[in-house]
Design a protein around this motif. Structure first.
Motif, PDB file in Angstrom:
ATOM      1  N   GLN A 249      11.826 -21.413  36.574  1.00 54.84           N
ATOM      2  CA  GLN A 249      13.441 -21.714  37.538  1.00 54.84           C
ATOM      3  C   GLN A 249      14.918 -20.636  37.365  1.00 54.84           C
ATOM      4  N   SER A 250      14.769 -20.633  36.294  1.00 51.82           N
ATOM      5  CA  SER A 250      15.758 -19.147  35.608  1.00 51.82           C
ATOM      6  C   SER A 250      15.033 -17.788  35.967  1.00 51.82           C
ATOM      7  N   GLU A 251      13.595 -17.054  35.302  1.00 50.32           N
ATOM      8  CA  GLU A 251      12.978 -16.171  35.411  1.00 50.32           C
ATOM      9  C   GLU A 251      12.559 -16.488  37.259  1.00 50.32           C
ATOM     10  N   GLN A 252      12.577 -17.072  38.139  1.00 45.49           N
ATOM     11  CA  GLN A 252      12.283 -16.723  39.200  1.00 45.49           C
ATOM     12  C   GLN A 252      13.757 -16.313  39.856  1.00 45.49           C
ATOM     13  N   ARG A 253      14.883 -17.099  39.792  1.00 42.80           N
ATOM     14  CA  ARG A 253      16.292 -16.382  40.107  1.00 42.80           C
ATOM     15  C   ARG A 253      16.298 -15.061  39.543  1.00 42.80           C
ATOM     16  N   ALA A 254      16.081 -14.455  38.246  1.00 37.88           N
ATOM     17  CA  ALA A 254      16.203 -14.014  37.709  1.00 37.88           C
ATOM     18  C   ALA A 254      15.386 -12.418  38.743  1.00 37.88           C
ATOM     19  N   MET A 255      14.518 -12.778  38.906  1.00 40.19           N
ATOM     20  CA  MET A 255      13.379 -11.725  39.756  1.00 40.19           C
ATOM     21  C   MET A 255      13.716 -11.395  40.955  1.00 40.19           C
ATOM     22  N   GLU A 256      14.140 -12.716  41.837  1.00 40.95           N
ATOM     23  CA  GLU A 256      15.255 -12.705  43.115  1.00 40.95           C
ATOM     24  C   GLU A 256      16.362 -11.131  42.733  1.00 40.95           C
ATOM     25  N   LEU A 257      17.419 -11.329  41.648  1.00 38.50           N
ATOM     26  CA  LEU A 257      18.304 -10.389  41.958  1.00 38.50           C
ATOM     27  C   LEU A 257      17.563  -8.286  41.608  1.00 38.50           C
ATOM     28  N   LEU A 258      16.855  -9.421  40.473  1.00 38.25           N
ATOM     29  CA  LEU A 258      16.433  -7.633  40.496  1.00 38.25           C
ATOM     30  C   LEU A 258      15.579  -7.362  41.448  1.00 38.25           C
ATOM     31  N   GLU A 259      14.870  -7.251  42.382  1.00 39.55           N
ATOM     32  CA  GLU A 259      14.596  -7.641  43.650  1.00 39.55           C
ATOM     33  C   GLU A 259      15.554  -6.670  44.092  1.00 39.55           C
ATOM     34  N   PHE A 260      16.632  -7.827  44.512  1.00 36.74           N
ATOM     35  CA  PHE A 260      17.770  -7.283  45.717  1.00 36.74           C
ATOM     36  C   PHE A 260      18.347  -6.047  45.018  1.00 36.74           C
ATOM     37  N   THR A 261      18.182  -6.204  43.589  1.00 38.68           N
ATOM     38  CA  THR A 261      19.227  -4.771  43.120  1.00 38.68           C
ATOM     39  C   THR A 261      18.151  -3.367  42.808  1.00 38.68           C
TER      40      THR A 261
ATOM     41  N   GLU B  72      23.740  -4.468  35.545  1.00 40.97           N
ATOM     42  CA  GLU B  72      25.295  -5.551  35.808  1.00 40.97           C
ATOM     43  C   GLU B  72      25.802  -6.256  36.599  1.00 40.97           C
ATOM     44  N   ILE B  73      25.330  -5.688  37.575  1.00 39.78           N
ATOM     45  CA  ILE B  73      26.164  -6.554  38.712  1.00 39.78           C
ATOM     46  C   ILE B  73      25.207  -7.793  39.022  1.00 39.78           C
ATOM     47  N   ALA B  74      23.863  -7.297  38.783  1.00 38.80           N
ATOM     48  CA  ALA B  74      22.945  -8.315  38.568  1.00 38.80           C
ATOM     49  C   ALA B  74      22.828  -9.739  37.618  1.00 38.80           C
ATOM     50  N   ARG B  75      23.663  -9.257  36.850  1.00 43.84           N
ATOM     51  CA  ARG B  75      23.541 -10.309  35.317  1.00 43.84           C
ATOM     52  C   ARG B  75      25.164 -11.356  36.111  1.00 43.84           C
ATOM     53  N   ALA B  76      26.145 -10.586  36.752  1.00 47.12           N
ATOM     54  CA  ALA B  76      27.169 -11.510  37.002  1.00 47.12           C
ATOM     55  C   ALA B  76      26.376 -11.883  38.121  1.00 47.12           C
ATOM     56  N   LEU B  77      25.903 -11.763  38.980  1.00 46.85           N
ATOM     57  CA  LEU B  77      25.320 -12.277  40.343  1.00 46.85           C
ATOM     58  C   LEU B  77      23.846 -13.972  39.801  1.00 46.85           C
ATOM     59  N   ALA B  78      24.206 -13.504  38.718  1.00 47.12           N
ATOM     60  CA  ALA B  78      23.154 -15.056  38.062  1.00 47.12           C
ATOM     61  C   ALA B  78      23.603 -15.922  38.007  1.00 47.12           C
ATOM     62  N   SER B  79      24.681 -16.036  38.149  1.00 50.91           N
ATOM     63  CA  SER B  79      25.841 -17.662  37.783  1.00 50.91           C
ATOM     64  C   SER B  79      25.944 -18.224  39.055  1.00 50.91           C
ATOM     65  N   ASP B  80      25.770 -17.062  39.993  1.00 57.83           N
ATOM     66  CA  ASP B  80      25.742 -17.602  41.545  1.00 57.83           C
ATOM     67  C   ASP B  80      27.524 -17.810  42.425  1.00 57.83           C
ATOM     68  N   PRO B  81      28.251 -16.310  42.052  1.00 61.86           N
ATOM     69  CA  PRO B  81      29.614 -16.472  41.749  1.00 61.86           C
ATOM     70  C   PRO B  81      29.697 -17.431  43.585  1.00 61.86           C
ATOM     71  N   GLY B  82      31.103 -17.740  43.525  1.00 64.38           N
ATOM     72  CA  GLY B  82      31.504 -17.739  45.621  1.00 64.38           C
ATOM     73  C   GLY B  82      32.328 -15.839  44.945  1.00 64.38           C
TER      74      GLY B  82
END
Length: 299
Positions: free
Chosen positions: A142-154, A176-186
């Motif tokens: 699940q973490s890898e799937q979410r990480a790949m979504e963020l890499l696609e996004f960026t 660095e932005i993708a890594r920050a977004l990985a914590s699902d911040p508000g």
């Protein structure tokens, strides 16, 4: 006779919820006051800019918001809950940030860097990692799937297996932005995200920040590129010598004579800052972060 069905009145627009509320934030280092009595709010769906001349205290204020510093006075709340003075707990609460000086894990891959950012959202502990049972493997997938979504996004998916140190500068910023977004911040805090970028990279970063906002994450950004900040932000706050000088829409801030005077270093009618401003000096003389790291010599 046919009676027309009355159209219901349009629902009144609901006020945006407050995501971040900083009240009376003051930060002193010995006899030096780096930030003094600063109030700032960020609402949901909003991009807020924080600007000011060199040494204004912008990054020190960021550090107070994100738990790297404990404010001498004042409170910082996220969604009406006072934030703890520990950076990892602030991240866990829903506030993520990037740094002016890029802080990637240079010898880890692009994917691994983003996976590091997922640690606050995974529930598997040491025992689970050692046993590597079904629950751990499921969480890892699940973490890898979410990480790949963020890499696609960026726009970095094609470089998932590249070492972070081998990325061009602009892509390191994106990572660095993708890594920050990985914590699902508000709320995402960006500290000079376009520093050192060419105009094309700056435009791409602007589009990325808009996309982040459109996905439901509020943004607070420090930046020296005035064209970037005024095109990007809904509101802008100006810090000068540790105090908030003015806050408003980009048009209001650009036309304020106090802002022009602060950047040009010239007095304006009614200026009393010379009588009340803190003495010039390093922002941090006691903490683990040097002045150069804190403001990068430019903030």
């Amino acid at each position: 006779m046919t009676t027309a069905t009355p159209t219901p009145p349009a629902a009144e627009a609901q006020p945006a919820a407050t995501v971040l509320s900083a009240t009376g934030v003051t930060m002193r280092f010995g006899g030096l006051t780096a930030v003094q009595n600063v109030d700032l709010t960020v609402n949901s769906g909003e991009i807020v800019g924080l600007i000011g001349p060199n040494g204004a205290g912008k990054t020190t204020f960021f550090n107070c918001l994100t738990g790297l510093y404990t404010p001498t006075e004042g409170t910082v709340s996220y969604k009406d809950k006072v934030l703890p003075h520990k950076s990892h707990l602030v991240t866990q609460a829903g506030v993520a940030r990037t740094f002016q000086n890029i802080r990637l894990f240079a010898n880890m891959t692009v994917l691994e860097n983003v996976l590091v950012g997922r640690h606050t959202r995974t529930k598997e502990g040491l025992l689970s990692a050692l046993l590597r049972g079904p629950g751990f493997r499921r969480a890892e997938n699940q973490s890898e799937q979410r990480a790949m979504e963020l890499l696609e996004f960026t726009g970095l998916a094609a470089k998932r297996d590249h070492l972070a140190r081998n990325l061009p500068y602009g892509e390191q910023r994106k990572l660095e932005i993708a890594r920050a977004l990985a914590s699902d911040p508000g709320l995402l805090l960006l500290d000079e995200p376009t520093a050192g970028m060419n105009p094309q990279e700056t435009r791409a970063t602007q589009d990325l920040v808009f996309a982040i906002r459109d996905q439901g994450t509020a943004v607070l950004v420090i930046e020296h590129d005035m064209r970037f900040i005024f095109n990007l932000c809904d509101r802008v706050a100006v810090l000068v010598q540790g105090r908030k000088l003015v806050e408003g829409t980009p048009d209001v801030v650009q036309s304020d004579e106090r802002v022009v005077a602060a950047y040009l270093g010239t007095p304006y009618e009614g200026d009393t800052s010379a009588e009340t401003a803190p003495e010039d000096g390093p922002e941090d003389t006691t903490g683990t972060t040097s002045t150069k790291d804190t403001e990068g010599g430019t903030a």
